[in-house]
Motif scaffolding. Structure first.
Motif, PDB file in Angstrom:
ATOM      1  N   ALA A 161     -32.991  17.897 -23.701  1.00  0.00           N
ATOM      2  CA  ALA A 161     -33.417  19.010 -22.590  1.00  0.00           C
ATOM      3  C   ALA A 161     -32.680  18.429 -21.151  1.00  0.00           C
ATOM      4  N   PHE A 162     -32.231  18.582 -20.042  1.00  0.00           N
ATOM      5  CA  PHE A 162     -31.927  18.035 -19.408  1.00  0.00           C
ATOM      6  C   PHE A 162     -31.845  19.918 -18.401  1.00  0.00           C
ATOM      7  N   ASN A 163     -31.732  18.602 -16.798  1.00  0.00           N
ATOM      8  CA  ASN A 163     -31.324  19.715 -15.498  1.00  0.00           C
ATOM      9  C   ASN A 163     -29.543  19.892 -15.198  1.00  0.00           C
ATOM     10  N   VAL A 164     -29.313  20.250 -14.052  1.00  0.00           N
ATOM     11  CA  VAL A 164     -28.004  20.255 -13.352  1.00  0.00           C
ATOM     12  C   VAL A 164     -27.976  20.969 -12.092  1.00  0.00           C
ATOM     13  N   ARG A 165     -27.825  20.784 -10.764  1.00  0.00           N
ATOM     14  CA  ARG A 165     -27.483  21.236  -9.528  1.00  0.00           C
ATOM     15  C   ARG A 165     -26.356  21.179  -8.936  1.00  0.00           C
ATOM     16  N   ALA A 166     -25.709  22.210  -8.540  1.00  0.00           N
ATOM     17  CA  ALA A 166     -24.626  21.795  -7.873  1.00  0.00           C
ATOM     18  C   ALA A 166     -24.971  22.509  -6.730  1.00  0.00           C
ATOM     19  N   ASP A 167     -24.600  21.812  -6.042  1.00  0.00           N
ATOM     20  CA  ASP A 167     -24.639  22.550  -3.943  1.00  0.00           C
ATOM     21  C   ASP A 167     -23.605  22.043  -3.179  1.00  0.00           C
ATOM     22  N   ASP A 168     -23.407  22.330  -2.068  1.00  0.00           N
ATOM     23  CA  ASP A 168     -21.719  21.725  -1.290  1.00  0.00           C
ATOM     24  C   ASP A 168     -22.818  20.179  -1.242  1.00  0.00           C
ATOM     25  N   ALA A 198     -30.128  23.738   2.414  1.00  0.00           N
ATOM     26  CA  ALA A 198     -29.891  23.773   1.799  1.00  0.00           C
ATOM     27  C   ALA A 198     -30.092  24.643   0.281  1.00  0.00           C
ATOM     28  N   THR A 199     -30.710  24.023  -0.186  1.00  0.00           N
ATOM     29  CA  THR A 199     -31.786  24.267  -1.724  1.00  0.00           C
ATOM     30  C   THR A 199     -33.061  25.382  -1.308  1.00  0.00           C
ATOM     31  N   LEU A 200     -33.562  25.005   0.029  1.00  0.00           N
ATOM     32  CA  LEU A 200     -34.403  25.853   0.477  1.00  0.00           C
ATOM     33  C   LEU A 200     -33.987  26.746   0.270  1.00  0.00           C
ATOM     34  N   ARG A 206     -18.599  24.754 -27.190  1.00  0.00           N
ATOM     35  CA  ARG A 206     -19.895  25.451 -26.188  1.00  0.00           C
ATOM     36  C   ARG A 206     -19.829  24.922 -24.655  1.00  0.00           C
ATOM     37  N   ARG A 207     -18.719  25.151 -23.465  1.00  0.00           N
ATOM     38  CA  ARG A 207     -18.804  25.485 -22.109  1.00  0.00           C
ATOM     39  C   ARG A 207     -19.416  25.906 -21.480  1.00  0.00           C
ATOM     40  N   VAL A 208     -20.126  26.126 -20.561  1.00  0.00           N
ATOM     41  CA  VAL A 208     -21.048  26.935 -19.505  1.00  0.00           C
ATOM     42  C   VAL A 208     -20.737  26.104 -18.289  1.00  0.00           C
ATOM     43  N   ARG A 209     -20.245  27.041 -17.413  1.00  0.00           N
ATOM     44  CA  ARG A 209     -19.931  26.504 -15.989  1.00  0.00           C
ATOM     45  C   ARG A 209     -21.258  27.036 -15.031  1.00  0.00           C
ATOM     46  N   LEU A 210     -21.818  25.870 -14.554  1.00  0.00           N
ATOM     47  CA  LEU A 210     -21.950  26.280 -13.167  1.00  0.00           C
ATOM     48  C   LEU A 210     -21.623  26.677 -11.498  1.00  0.00           C
ATOM     49  N   LEU A 211     -21.791  27.635 -11.501  1.00  0.00           N
ATOM     50  CA  LEU A 211     -20.860  27.667 -10.139  1.00  0.00           C
ATOM     51  C   LEU A 211     -21.068  27.109  -9.403  1.00  0.00           C
ATOM     52  N   GLU A 212     -22.873  27.967  -9.391  1.00  0.00           N
ATOM     53  CA  GLU A 212     -23.611  27.243  -8.305  1.00  0.00           C
ATOM     54  C   GLU A 212     -25.173  27.131  -8.046  1.00  0.00           C
ATOM     55  N   GLY A 213     -25.779  26.743  -7.897  1.00  0.00           N
ATOM     56  CA  GLY A 213     -27.531  26.415  -8.338  1.00  0.00           C
ATOM     57  C   GLY A 213     -27.752  25.516  -8.967  1.00  0.00           C
TER      58      GLY A 213
END
Length: 326
Positions: free
Chosen positions: A195-202, A269-271, A160-167
């Motif tokens: 349970a976990f959180n992932v963030r991806a940005d510039d 960028a987050t805001l 099972r793979r998901v890609r977080l492209l942004e955000g």
């Protein structure tokens, strides 16, 4: 298909590399500083040194200058521009603040829209600015997708793979014999019942665990995270690890932004994901300052003001779509 983002090479799927938005933002900062203080020759020399340091810097500057020229907003003093084979377009005279607002908005739109459109075109799930989305994946896993975020899924018989492209996204993974992988650029987080959180940005990536265990692989290294662990990774490979109360993970789901040792550039960028428009920090030193605190995402102006005030910054709201930090 698994992809890997690199600044100077083609992507494995044959598409052009994603523009380095951090460099574009930096070039825009230089442009705004030069516009605000056109007679500062020391500032001009600093800009020349930055441009000479790397061809990518000069490329980012050309793109920002191109946005200026598209709306006919060249500076009134031509010698303020660094030397370049292509001369700037003739200037039209506008009040300085109007020029500043128009230029900044044009640059943001030109540099952001096309890369964002490509990322969102790949997504199976996406959210607009200011909105989140709760969803259930086909395996029963629960996901809360953050504002202005994009997610793609790729499930097969053996993974099972998901890609977080942004955000940003928070995952509560359902039990299954297949491994659950979250890919963000060249960072991969593998669930080990959690349970976990992932963030991806510039600026890079971050993983924070509220329950269970996650294995994070990045470049050549691997990190094991337990509940309360947070790992921040920059795009050049640097890693920072923190501890935080597990109930502080992904507080954005309740309208609060809890941050730990993040730069103001990163937070701007987050805001931007929670309110329409753009936030530009017109001072490189200020943009690099680090912030820890908890902020109300329902009032972006108050949150931004609270972030920059301890560092001597102030927020100038030029239009409903443009905030400049001075």
């Amino acid at each position: 298909m698994e992809t890997s983002e690199k600044r100077t090479s083609a992507r494995e799927d044959g598409m052009p590399p994603r523009p380095d938005a951090a460099l574009l933002r930096r070039a825009t900062d230089w442009m705004l500083r030069l516009e605000a203080d056109p007679d500062n020759r020391a500032l001009r020399r600093e800009l020349d040194a930055w441009l000479d340091a790397d061809d990518e810097h000069r490329g980012a500057w050309r793109r920002v200058r191109g946005a200026w020229e598209l709306i006919g907003e060249a500076p009134s003093e031509p010698d303020l521009w660094p030397a370049d084979p292509s001369p700037p377009a003739a200037a039209r005279r506008y009040p300085p603040m109007a020029r500043l607002a128009g230029t900044a908005l044009a640059a943001c739109l030109l540099l952001a829209v096309l890369p964002a459109a490509w990322r969102y075109w790949q997504a199976d799930y996406r959210t607009p600015v200011g909105d989140t989305l709760a969803l259930t994946l086909s395996d029963g896993s629960q996901v809360v997708l953050g504002a202005d975020s994009a997610l793609a899924t790729d499930f097969s018989d053996d993974r099972r793979r998901v890609r977080l492209l942004e955000g940003e996204a928070f995952f509560e993974v359902a039990a299954d014999r297949r491994p659950f992988l979250v890919q963000a650029g060249d960072m991969q987080a593998r669930d080990i019942g959690t349970a976990f959180n992932v963030r991806a940005d510039d600026q890079g990536y971050a993983v924070a665990v509220s329950d269970g265990e996650v294995a994070v692989r990045y470049r050549e290294g691997e990190h094991r995270l337990l509940a309360g662990d947070q790992l921040a990774l920059t795009r050049d490979g640097a890693a920072r690890r923190y501890r935080l109360p597990p109930d502080r993970v992904a507080t954005w789901r309740q309208g609060r932004l809890f941050v730990q040792d993040r730069t103001l550039a990163d937070l701007a960028a987050t805001l931007e994901r929670y309110a329409p428009g753009y936030i530009l920090i017109a001072d490189g030193d200020l943009a690099a300052r680090r912030v820890t605190g908890s902020y109300d995402l329902t009032d972006i102006d108050a949150a931004l003001g609270a972030m920059v005030q301890p560092h001597g910054g102030r927020v100038l709201r030029i239009t409903p779509l443009l905030r400049i930090v001075l």
